[in-house]
Design a protein around this motif. Sequence first.
Motif, PDB file in Angstrom:
ATOM      1  N   GLY A 237       1.494  -1.584  -1.376  1.00  0.00           N
ATOM      2  CA  GLY A 237       0.463  -0.931  -0.583  1.00  0.00           C
ATOM      3  C   GLY A 237       0.982   0.266   0.175  1.00  0.00           C
ATOM      4  N   SER A 238       2.169   0.153   0.743  1.00  0.00           N
ATOM      5  CA  SER A 238       2.746   1.277   1.487  1.00  0.00           C
ATOM      6  C   SER A 238       3.125   2.421   0.559  1.00  0.00           C
ATOM      7  CB  SER A 238       3.967   0.801   2.286  1.00  0.00           C
ATOM      8  OG  SER A 238       4.959   0.266   1.423  1.00  0.00           O
ATOM      9  N   VAL A 239       3.574   2.106  -0.658  1.00  0.00           N
ATOM     10  CA  VAL A 239       3.890   3.162  -1.629  1.00  0.00           C
ATOM     11  C   VAL A 239       2.619   3.890  -2.043  1.00  0.00           C
ATOM     12  CG1 VAL A 239       4.789   3.623  -3.942  1.00  0.00           C
ATOM     13  CG2 VAL A 239       5.959   1.986  -2.463  1.00  0.00           C
ATOM     14  N   ILE A 240       1.524   3.138  -2.230  1.00  0.00           N
ATOM     15  CA  ILE A 240       0.242   3.766  -2.552  1.00  0.00           C
ATOM     16  C   ILE A 240      -0.190   4.699  -1.430  1.00  0.00           C
ATOM     17  CG2 ILE A 240      -2.214   3.302  -2.921  1.00  0.00           C
ATOM     18  CD1 ILE A 240      -1.397   0.709  -4.322  1.00  0.00           C
ATOM     19  N   ASP A 241      -0.043   4.234  -0.205  1.00  0.00           N
ATOM     20  CA  ASP A 241      -0.396   5.065   0.945  1.00  0.00           C
ATOM     21  C   ASP A 241       0.452   6.336   0.980  1.00  0.00           C
ATOM     22  OD1 ASP A 241      -1.701   5.472   3.649  1.00  0.00           O
ATOM     23  OD2 ASP A 241       0.379   5.295   4.284  1.00  0.00           O
ATOM     24  N   ASP A 242       1.712   6.240   0.649  1.00  0.00           N
ATOM     25  CA  ASP A 242       2.590   7.410   0.637  1.00  0.00           C
ATOM     26  C   ASP A 242       2.136   8.445  -0.395  1.00  0.00           C
ATOM     27  OD1 ASP A 242       4.190   6.377   2.627  1.00  0.00           O
ATOM     28  OD2 ASP A 242       5.611   5.458   1.232  1.00  0.00           O
ATOM     29  N   GLN A 243       1.623   7.980  -1.533  1.00  0.00           N
ATOM     30  CA  GLN A 243       1.194   8.916  -2.572  1.00  0.00           C
ATOM     31  C   GLN A 243      -0.022   9.722  -2.142  1.00  0.00           C
ATOM     32  OE1 GLN A 243       3.409   9.160  -4.964  1.00  0.00           O
ATOM     33  NE2 GLN A 243       4.380   7.389  -3.984  1.00  0.00           N
ATOM     34  N   PHE A 244      -0.891   9.114  -1.360  1.00  0.00           N
ATOM     35  CA  PHE A 244      -2.087   9.816  -0.920  1.00  0.00           C
ATOM     36  C   PHE A 244      -1.836  10.653   0.329  1.00  0.00           C
ATOM     37  CE2 PHE A 244      -4.089   6.575  -3.556  1.00  0.00           C
ATOM     38  CZ  PHE A 244      -5.063   7.323  -4.207  1.00  0.00           C
ATOM     39  N   ARG A 245      -0.755  10.385   1.042  1.00  0.00           N
ATOM     40  CA  ARG A 245      -0.460  11.141   2.254  1.00  0.00           C
ATOM     41  C   ARG A 245       0.623  12.180   1.979  1.00  0.00           C
ATOM     42  NH1 ARG A 245      -2.143   8.701   7.236  1.00  0.00           N
ATOM     43  NH2 ARG A 245      -3.315   6.780   6.908  1.00  0.00           N
ATOM     44  N   GLY A 246       1.843  11.851   2.258  1.00  0.00           N
ATOM     45  CA  GLY A 246       2.907  12.837   2.115  1.00  0.00           C
ATOM     46  C   GLY A 246       3.245  13.182   0.680  1.00  0.00           C
ATOM     47  N   GLY A 247       3.073  12.214  -0.239  1.00  0.00           N
ATOM     48  CA  GLY A 247       3.466  12.457  -1.614  1.00  0.00           C
ATOM     49  C   GLY A 247       2.536  13.380  -2.368  1.00  0.00           C
ATOM     50  N   ASN A 248       1.239  13.421  -1.978  1.00  0.00           N
ATOM     51  CA  ASN A 248       0.242  14.256  -2.646  1.00  0.00           C
ATOM     52  C   ASN A 248       0.210  14.014  -4.152  1.00  0.00           C
ATOM     53  OD1 ASN A 248      -0.764  15.544  -0.337  1.00  0.00           O
ATOM     54  ND2 ASN A 248       0.911  17.036  -0.372  1.00  0.00           N
ATOM     55  N   ASN A 249       0.384  12.760  -4.546  1.00  0.00           N
ATOM     56  CA  ASN A 249       0.332  12.400  -5.965  1.00  0.00           C
ATOM     57  C   ASN A 249      -0.792  11.383  -6.133  1.00  0.00           C
ATOM     58  OD1 ASN A 249       0.787  11.799  -8.639  1.00  0.00           O
ATOM     59  ND2 ASN A 249       3.006  11.634  -8.415  1.00  0.00           N
ATOM     60  N   TRP A 250      -2.017  11.882  -6.131  1.00  0.00           N
ATOM     61  CA  TRP A 250      -3.178  11.005  -6.200  1.00  0.00           C
ATOM     62  C   TRP A 250      -3.259  10.210  -7.508  1.00  0.00           C
ATOM     63  CZ3 TRP A 250      -8.145  13.240  -3.523  1.00  0.00           C
ATOM     64  CH2 TRP A 250      -7.821  13.613  -2.218  1.00  0.00           C
ATOM     65  N   PRO A 251      -2.925  10.785  -8.669  1.00  0.00           N
ATOM     66  CA  PRO A 251      -2.972   9.976  -9.896  1.00  0.00           C
ATOM     67  C   PRO A 251      -2.047   8.769  -9.842  1.00  0.00           C
ATOM     68  CG  PRO A 251      -2.901  12.300 -10.444  1.00  0.00           C
ATOM     69  CD  PRO A 251      -2.661  12.210  -8.970  1.00  0.00           C
ATOM     70  N   LEU A 252      -0.823   8.960  -9.351  1.00  0.00           N
ATOM     71  CA  LEU A 252       0.110   7.838  -9.267  1.00  0.00           C
ATOM     72  C   LEU A 252      -0.388   6.798  -8.271  1.00  0.00           C
ATOM     73  CD1 LEU A 252       2.743   6.469  -9.980  1.00  0.00           C
ATOM     74  CD2 LEU A 252       3.896   7.886  -8.264  1.00  0.00           C
ATOM     75  N   GLY A 253      -0.869   7.236  -7.110  1.00  0.00           N
ATOM     76  CA  GLY A 253      -1.404   6.296  -6.133  1.00  0.00           C
ATOM     77  C   GLY A 253      -2.607   5.547  -6.668  1.00  0.00           C
ATOM     78  N   SER A 254      -3.485   6.238  -7.395  1.00  0.00           N
ATOM     79  CA  SER A 254      -4.661   5.589  -7.974  1.00  0.00           C
ATOM     80  C   SER A 254      -4.267   4.590  -9.050  1.00  0.00           C
ATOM     81  CB  SER A 254      -5.598   6.654  -8.552  1.00  0.00           C
ATOM     82  OG  SER A 254      -6.043   7.546  -7.554  1.00  0.00           O
ATOM     83  N   ALA A 255      -3.300   4.958  -9.873  1.00  0.00           N
ATOM     84  CA  ALA A 255      -2.843   4.042 -10.921  1.00  0.00           C
ATOM     85  C   ALA A 255      -2.241   2.781 -10.309  1.00  0.00           C
ATOM     86  CB  ALA A 255      -1.826   4.741 -11.819  1.00  0.00           C
ATOM     87  N   MET A 256      -1.450   2.945  -9.256  1.00  0.00           N
ATOM     88  CA  MET A 256      -0.877   1.783  -8.579  1.00  0.00           C
ATOM     89  C   MET A 256      -1.978   0.909  -7.970  1.00  0.00           C
ATOM     90  SD  MET A 256       2.520   3.245  -6.670  1.00  0.00           S
ATOM     91  CE  MET A 256       4.036   3.526  -7.587  1.00  0.00           C
ATOM     92  N   ALA A 257      -2.989   1.547  -7.397  1.00  0.00           N
ATOM     93  CA  ALA A 257      -4.099   0.791  -6.809  1.00  0.00           C
ATOM     94  C   ALA A 257      -4.844  -0.002  -7.871  1.00  0.00           C
ATOM     95  CB  ALA A 257      -5.046   1.743  -6.088  1.00  0.00           C
ATOM     96  N   VAL A 258      -5.043   0.600  -9.031  1.00  0.00           N
ATOM     97  CA  VAL A 258      -5.725  -0.101 -10.122  1.00  0.00           C
ATOM     98  C   VAL A 258      -4.894  -1.282 -10.612  1.00  0.00           C
ATOM     99  CG1 VAL A 258      -6.564   0.106 -12.486  1.00  0.00           C
ATOM    100  CG2 VAL A 258      -7.040   1.921 -10.839  1.00  0.00           C
ATOM    101  N   LEU A 259      -3.589  -1.079 -10.757  1.00  0.00           N
ATOM    102  CA  LEU A 259      -2.716  -2.170 -11.199  1.00  0.00           C
ATOM    103  C   LEU A 259      -2.706  -3.307 -10.180  1.00  0.00           C
ATOM    104  CD1 LEU A 259       0.316  -0.163 -12.633  1.00  0.00           C
ATOM    105  CD2 LEU A 259      -1.464  -1.374 -13.910  1.00  0.00           C
ATOM    106  N   LEU A 260      -2.684  -2.973  -8.901  1.00  0.00           N
ATOM    107  CA  LEU A 260      -2.722  -4.006  -7.865  1.00  0.00           C
ATOM    108  C   LEU A 260      -4.046  -4.759  -7.905  1.00  0.00           C
ATOM    109  CD1 LEU A 260      -1.218  -5.297  -5.488  1.00  0.00           C
ATOM    110  CD2 LEU A 260      -2.246  -3.565  -3.993  1.00  0.00           C
ATOM    111  N   LEU A 261      -5.133  -4.039  -8.137  1.00  0.00           N
ATOM    112  CA  LEU A 261      -6.445  -4.675  -8.248  1.00  0.00           C
ATOM    113  C   LEU A 261      -6.491  -5.625  -9.435  1.00  0.00           C
ATOM    114  CD1 LEU A 261      -9.409  -4.931  -7.388  1.00  0.00           C
ATOM    115  CD2 LEU A 261      -9.913  -2.944  -8.822  1.00  0.00           C
ATOM    116  N   VAL A 262      -5.939  -5.199 -10.562  1.00  0.00           N
ATOM    117  CA  VAL A 262      -5.902  -6.065 -11.756  1.00  0.00           C
ATOM    118  C   VAL A 262      -5.101  -7.323 -11.475  1.00  0.00           C
ATOM    119  CG1 VAL A 262      -5.059  -6.229 -14.124  1.00  0.00           C
ATOM    120  CG2 VAL A 262      -6.252  -4.166 -13.363  1.00  0.00           C
ATOM    121  N   LEU A 263      -3.974  -7.169 -10.788  1.00  0.00           N
ATOM    122  CA  LEU A 263      -3.161  -8.333 -10.448  1.00  0.00           C
ATOM    123  C   LEU A 263      -3.933  -9.303  -9.561  1.00  0.00           C
ATOM    124  CD1 LEU A 263      -0.451  -9.848 -10.330  1.00  0.00           C
ATOM    125  CD2 LEU A 263       0.140  -8.436  -8.351  1.00  0.00           C
ATOM    126  N   VAL A 264      -4.626  -8.777  -8.571  1.00  0.00           N
ATOM    127  CA  VAL A 264      -5.403  -9.636  -7.667  1.00  0.00           C
ATOM    128  C   VAL A 264      -6.494 -10.373  -8.434  1.00  0.00           C
ATOM    129  CG1 VAL A 264      -7.015  -9.602  -5.732  1.00  0.00           C
ATOM    130  CG2 VAL A 264      -4.900  -8.295  -5.606  1.00  0.00           C
TER     131      VAL A 264
END
Length: 279
Positions: A237-264
């Motif tokens: 979750g913190s890595v996803i947050d980093d991608q949308f904030r300082g990392g500015n890598n929305w595709p990577l953050g979105s992909a991680m969010a989708v994978l986490l959702l699938v796991l849940v």
Amino acid sequence: MLRRWLKANALLTPTGLWLGIFLIAPLVVVVEFSFATRDTGVARAVLPWTTQAYLRALDPAFLPIFGRTLVYAVATTVACLLLGFPLAWFIARYGGRYRTVLLAAVLIPFWSSYLARIYAWKALLDGEGLVNTVLGWVGLGRDGGFLLTHGAVVLGLTYGFLPFMVLPLYVACERFDFRLVEASFDLGHGRMSTFFRVVLPGVFTGVLAGSLLVLVPAAGDFVTPKLLGGVDQSTFGSVIDDQFRGGNNWPLGSAMAVLLLVLVVLVLLLRGRRGEDVL
């Protein structure tokens, strides 16, 4: 028949619109961004779509963070269950006319900001905080305090999500027929045998509901690991947050969010099937 069907669906229209606008639509946007390309620090969902973000999210370098997230979530669920079950049992069986007051006490933390409470724990667990000072009097103090440790993260998550475990357990315990415990004792069963053969199956629905209510948000929480754990205790979750904030890598953050959702979702399906088997 048609009129009845229309009336039933008309009643569901407000809920359907709410879920469609505030749940389905944002999820579709996240999935769309997960297949997007990164252009000058901004994600743009342009064709042709690419799976580069998913390949990056599945990089073995993220496996330790992924495993740490699962460990934190499971440890938090177990801790909440061990702490919440005795409390829920006590309120249901011995609360009497004070049940409402006791349940209100469980919910009191929700009356204040979650972020403020985590900052309070950050001050308590610091090297000069109250916890380290008191433990130092008996020789159990720690240089630098207990902040930025795995235990601090699990402690913060347990504190934050404990009420989610207590409430469903209380409902299950309240519906439980306590005469079954006396009958078990009369038939010669001991305390442990009665607990595992009578009590636990009788309140299993509450255990399952509480575990899911704790496991799911604990796996996605990013505030507590950031404030109490730091970089070395970062979670998915913190890595996803980093991608949308300082990392500015929305595709990577979105992909991680989708994978986490699938796991849940997979965990929910697995636990639901196991719950049906037990029941």
